[in-house]
Design a protein around this motif. Structure first.
Motif, PDB file in Angstrom:
ATOM      1  N   GLU A 208       0.817  -1.212   0.000  1.00  0.00           N
ATOM      2  CA  GLU A 208       0.000   0.000   0.000  1.00  0.00           C
ATOM      3  C   GLU A 208       0.856   1.269   0.000  1.00  0.00           C
ATOM      4  O   GLU A 208       1.990   1.261   0.469  1.00  0.00           O
ATOM      5  N   VAL A 209       0.262   2.319  -0.523  1.00  0.00           N
ATOM      6  CA  VAL A 209       0.816   3.665  -0.429  1.00  0.00           C
ATOM      7  C   VAL A 209      -0.340   4.567  -0.032  1.00  0.00           C
ATOM      8  O   VAL A 209      -1.433   4.470  -0.597  1.00  0.00           O
ATOM      9  N   LEU A 210      -0.123   5.427   0.949  1.00  0.00           N
ATOM     10  CA  LEU A 210      -1.146   6.363   1.399  1.00  0.00           C
ATOM     11  C   LEU A 210      -0.704   7.777   1.028  1.00  0.00           C
ATOM     12  O   LEU A 210       0.372   8.222   1.425  1.00  0.00           O
ATOM     13  N   ILE A 211      -1.529   8.462   0.240  1.00  0.00           N
ATOM     14  CA  ILE A 211      -1.255   9.839  -0.157  1.00  0.00           C
ATOM     15  C   ILE A 211      -2.213  10.735   0.623  1.00  0.00           C
ATOM     16  O   ILE A 211      -3.425  10.683   0.424  1.00  0.00           O
ATOM     17  N   ILE A 212      -1.665  11.543   1.539  1.00  0.00           N
ATOM     18  CA  ILE A 212      -2.470  12.409   2.402  1.00  0.00           C
ATOM     19  C   ILE A 212      -2.541  13.795   1.772  1.00  0.00           C
ATOM     20  O   ILE A 212      -1.513  14.442   1.547  1.00  0.00           O
ATOM     21  N   GLU A 213      -3.773  14.232   1.488  1.00  0.00           N
ATOM     22  CA  GLU A 213      -3.986  15.534   0.853  1.00  0.00           C
ATOM     23  C   GLU A 213      -4.519  16.588   1.813  1.00  0.00           C
ATOM     24  O   GLU A 213      -4.399  17.778   1.562  1.00  0.00           O
ATOM     25  N   LYS A 214      -5.147  16.129   2.895  1.00  0.00           N
ATOM     26  CA  LYS A 214      -5.739  17.067   3.846  1.00  0.00           C
ATOM     27  C   LYS A 214      -5.726  16.458   5.245  1.00  0.00           C
ATOM     28  O   LYS A 214      -5.636  15.240   5.401  1.00  0.00           O
ATOM     29  N   LEU A 215      -5.812  17.328   6.238  1.00  0.00           N
ATOM     30  CA  LEU A 215      -5.678  16.907   7.630  1.00  0.00           C
ATOM     31  C   LEU A 215      -6.740  17.605   8.470  1.00  0.00           C
ATOM     32  O   LEU A 215      -7.016  18.791   8.288  1.00  0.00           O
ATOM     33  N   ARG A 216      -7.332  16.831   9.387  1.00  0.00           N
ATOM     34  CA  ARG A 216      -8.333  17.378  10.303  1.00  0.00           C
ATOM     35  C   ARG A 216      -7.927  17.042  11.731  1.00  0.00           C
ATOM     36  O   ARG A 216      -7.541  15.916  12.030  1.00  0.00           O
ATOM     37  N   ILE A 217      -8.021  18.018  12.618  1.00  0.00           N
ATOM     38  CA  ILE A 217      -7.677  17.836  14.025  1.00  0.00           C
ATOM     39  C   ILE A 217      -8.923  18.058  14.871  1.00  0.00           C
ATOM     40  O   ILE A 217      -9.662  19.018  14.659  1.00  0.00           O
ATOM     41  N   GLY A 218      -9.157  17.186  15.826  1.00  0.00           N
ATOM     42  CA  GLY A 218     -10.241  17.348  16.778  1.00  0.00           C
ATOM     43  C   GLY A 218      -9.710  17.139  18.190  1.00  0.00           C
ATOM     44  O   GLY A 218      -8.692  16.469  18.396  1.00  0.00           O
ATOM     45  N   TYR A 219     -10.413  17.698  19.170  1.00  0.00           N
ATOM     46  CA  TYR A 219      -9.983  17.601  20.567  1.00  0.00           C
ATOM     47  C   TYR A 219     -11.216  17.446  21.443  1.00  0.00           C
ATOM     48  O   TYR A 219     -12.260  18.059  21.198  1.00  0.00           O
ATOM     49  N   CYS A 220     -11.098  16.598  22.466  1.00  0.00           N
ATOM     50  CA  CYS A 220     -12.174  16.492  23.452  1.00  0.00           C
ATOM     51  C   CYS A 220     -11.585  16.010  24.780  1.00  0.00           C
ATOM     52  O   CYS A 220     -10.415  15.624  24.853  1.00  0.00           O
ATOM     53  N   THR A 221     -12.395  16.062  25.813  1.00  0.00           N
ATOM     54  CA  THR A 221     -11.993  15.560  27.123  1.00  0.00           C
ATOM     55  C   THR A 221     -13.083  14.635  27.644  1.00  0.00           C
ATOM     56  O   THR A 221     -14.220  14.659  27.177  1.00  0.00           O
ATOM     57  N   SER A 222     -12.705  13.824  28.627  1.00  0.00           N
ATOM     58  CA  SER A 222     -13.658  12.906  29.239  1.00  0.00           C
ATOM     59  C   SER A 222     -13.175  12.589  30.647  1.00  0.00           C
ATOM     60  O   SER A 222     -11.980  12.667  30.941  1.00  0.00           O
ATOM     61  N   LEU A 223     -14.097  12.190  31.490  1.00  0.00           N
ATOM     62  CA  LEU A 223     -13.721  11.719  32.820  1.00  0.00           C
ATOM     63  C   LEU A 223     -13.235  10.276  32.763  1.00  0.00           C
ATOM     64  O   LEU A 223     -12.582   9.791  33.679  1.00  0.00           O
ATOM     65  N   ALA A 224     -13.557   9.589  31.651  1.00  0.00           N
ATOM     66  CA  ALA A 224     -13.217   8.167  31.511  1.00  0.00           C
ATOM     67  C   ALA A 224     -11.938   7.971  30.697  1.00  0.00           C
ATOM     68  O   ALA A 224     -11.661   8.705  29.749  1.00  0.00           O
ATOM     69  N   SER A 225     -11.181   6.938  31.059  1.00  0.00           N
ATOM     70  CA  SER A 225     -10.026   6.523  30.279  1.00  0.00           C
ATOM     71  C   SER A 225     -10.480   5.561  29.189  1.00  0.00           C
ATOM     72  O   SER A 225     -11.560   4.983  29.274  1.00  0.00           O
ATOM     73  N   LYS A 226      -9.673   5.418  28.140  1.00  0.00           N
ATOM     74  CA  LYS A 226      -9.959   4.528  27.017  1.00  0.00           C
ATOM     75  C   LYS A 226     -11.299   4.853  26.365  1.00  0.00           C
ATOM     76  O   LYS A 226     -12.045   3.972  25.959  1.00  0.00           O
ATOM     77  N   ALA A 227     -11.585   6.141  26.233  1.00  0.00           N
ATOM     78  CA  ALA A 227     -12.846   6.595  25.630  1.00  0.00           C
ATOM     79  C   ALA A 227     -12.611   7.253  24.274  1.00  0.00           C
ATOM     80  O   ALA A 227     -13.363   8.121  23.851  1.00  0.00           O
ATOM     81  N   GLU A 228     -11.563   6.818  23.577  1.00  0.00           N
ATOM     82  CA  GLU A 228     -11.206   7.427  22.294  1.00  0.00           C
ATOM     83  C   GLU A 228     -12.361   7.437  21.291  1.00  0.00           C
ATOM     84  O   GLU A 228     -12.540   8.395  20.545  1.00  0.00           O
ATOM     85  N   ALA A 229     -13.123   6.357  21.246  1.00  0.00           N
ATOM     86  CA  ALA A 229     -14.185   6.228  20.242  1.00  0.00           C
ATOM     87  C   ALA A 229     -15.493   6.878  20.669  1.00  0.00           C
ATOM     88  O   ALA A 229     -16.468   6.846  19.932  1.00  0.00           O
ATOM     89  N   LEU A 230     -15.525   7.499  21.848  1.00  0.00           N
ATOM     90  CA  LEU A 230     -16.783   8.013  22.385  1.00  0.00           C
ATOM     91  C   LEU A 230     -16.890   9.536  22.371  1.00  0.00           C
ATOM     92  O   LEU A 230     -17.941  10.081  22.683  1.00  0.00           O
ATOM     93  N   GLY A 231     -15.821  10.235  22.010  1.00  0.00           N
ATOM     94  CA  GLY A 231     -15.838  11.690  22.066  1.00  0.00           C
ATOM     95  C   GLY A 231     -16.397  12.338  20.818  1.00  0.00           C
ATOM     96  O   GLY A 231     -16.361  11.769  19.728  1.00  0.00           O
ATOM     97  N   ALA A 232     -16.906  13.566  20.972  1.00  0.00           N
ATOM     98  CA  ALA A 232     -17.413  14.341  19.833  1.00  0.00           C
ATOM     99  C   ALA A 232     -16.285  15.129  19.152  1.00  0.00           C
ATOM    100  O   ALA A 232     -16.428  15.554  18.015  1.00  0.00           O
ATOM    101  N   TYR A 233     -15.183  15.335  19.845  1.00  0.00           N
ATOM    102  CA  TYR A 233     -14.004  16.039  19.302  1.00  0.00           C
ATOM    103  C   TYR A 233     -14.372  17.408  18.736  1.00  0.00           C
ATOM    104  O   TYR A 233     -13.964  17.776  17.642  1.00  0.00           O
ATOM    105  N   LYS A 234     -15.132  18.171  19.515  1.00  0.00           N
ATOM    106  CA  LYS A 234     -15.586  19.487  19.059  1.00  0.00           C
ATOM    107  C   LYS A 234     -15.067  20.646  19.896  1.00  0.00           C
ATOM    108  O   LYS A 234     -15.421  21.786  19.660  1.00  0.00           O
ATOM    109  N   LYS A 235     -14.235  20.368  20.886  1.00  0.00           N
ATOM    110  CA  LYS A 235     -13.748  21.444  21.756  1.00  0.00           C
ATOM    111  C   LYS A 235     -12.576  22.187  21.111  1.00  0.00           C
ATOM    112  O   LYS A 235     -11.844  21.633  20.297  1.00  0.00           O
ATOM    113  N   ALA A 236     -12.410  23.436  21.532  1.00  0.00           N
ATOM    114  CA  ALA A 236     -11.257  24.215  21.088  1.00  0.00           C
ATOM    115  C   ALA A 236      -9.982  23.640  21.699  1.00  0.00           C
ATOM    116  O   ALA A 236     -10.009  23.079  22.797  1.00  0.00           O
TER     117      ALA A 236
END
Length: 198
Positions: free
Chosen positions: A84-112
């Motif tokens: 495989e070869v991956l060609i990256i043309e664009k990048l998106r960054i999101g940030y969120c917080t939680s009281l829980a650990s291992k909650a990567e898949a549960l956040g909305a990632y909409k915070k500044a």
């Protein structure tokens, strides 16, 4: 119906130019297979969501323990498949917080982004060489549009990740960077582009 007219020949020519520019890292067979239409061209947006504890210095976002997990990571360990070869043309960054650990898949990632993240440097390495580097705040485009697509920052030059070579995604925090006092912090990186698969 989408009224955009696609120029497939122009797209293939652009992809071939990117492959030729990276030919020292690729096998001659891969470029030959692309010319002979034996390579699949897939649109894709690999994602990486990770718990981060800001502190001064470099943190590797993918390592030998990284696994493909739906909603968390499309990367596995430190190497993509050598077919495989991956060609990256664009990048998106999101940030969120939680009281829980291992909650990567549960956040909305909409915070500044907080200060520690805004002032951090994001870097991509392949085979030890830096192939992309930017301030994290320069690719954080949240709240500028009306859709998730609007949150992407288009790169001036595409970043090409060649299969079979070690990759590193690094986040380097500045002096005095500190973690959130009461919540666990998560970072989301979306890499929009094209995956070539043999």
């Amino acid at each position: 119906m989408n009224s955009t007219v696609y120029n497939i020949d122009a797209q293939k020519a652009a992809i071939k130019a990117i492959l030729v520019a990276n030919e020292k890292k690729l096998s001659p067979q891969f470029i030959g297979d692309f010319s002979n239409q034996r390579i699949k061209i897939l649109n894709g947006t690999p994602i990486l969501r990770k718990e981060i504890k800001p502190s001064m210095g470099i943190q590797n976002l993918i390592d030998e323990d990284t696994r493909k997990v739906v909603g968390v990571s499309d990367f596995s360990e430190k190497v993509i498949s050598n077919t495989e070869v991956l060609i990256i043309e664009k990048l998106r960054i999101g940030y969120c917080t939680s009281l829980a650990s291992k909650a990567e898949a549960l956040g909305a990632y909409k915070k500044a982004l907080p200060v520690a993240f805004r002032n951090a440097t994001f870097r991509i390495r392949q085979d030890g060489d830096v192939i992309y580097e930017t301030g994290l705040s320069d690719v954080f485009n949240r709240y500028t549009g009306t859709s998730l697509e609007d949150d992407y920052v288009h790169l001036k030059n595409p970043v090409t990740l060649v299969g079979g070579l070690e990759i590193k995604f690094e986040l380097e925090f500045g002096k005095g960077a500190e973690a959130h006092k009461t919540e666990i912090e998560y970072l989301e990186l979306g890499f929009g582009g094209i995956k070539l698969s043999r």
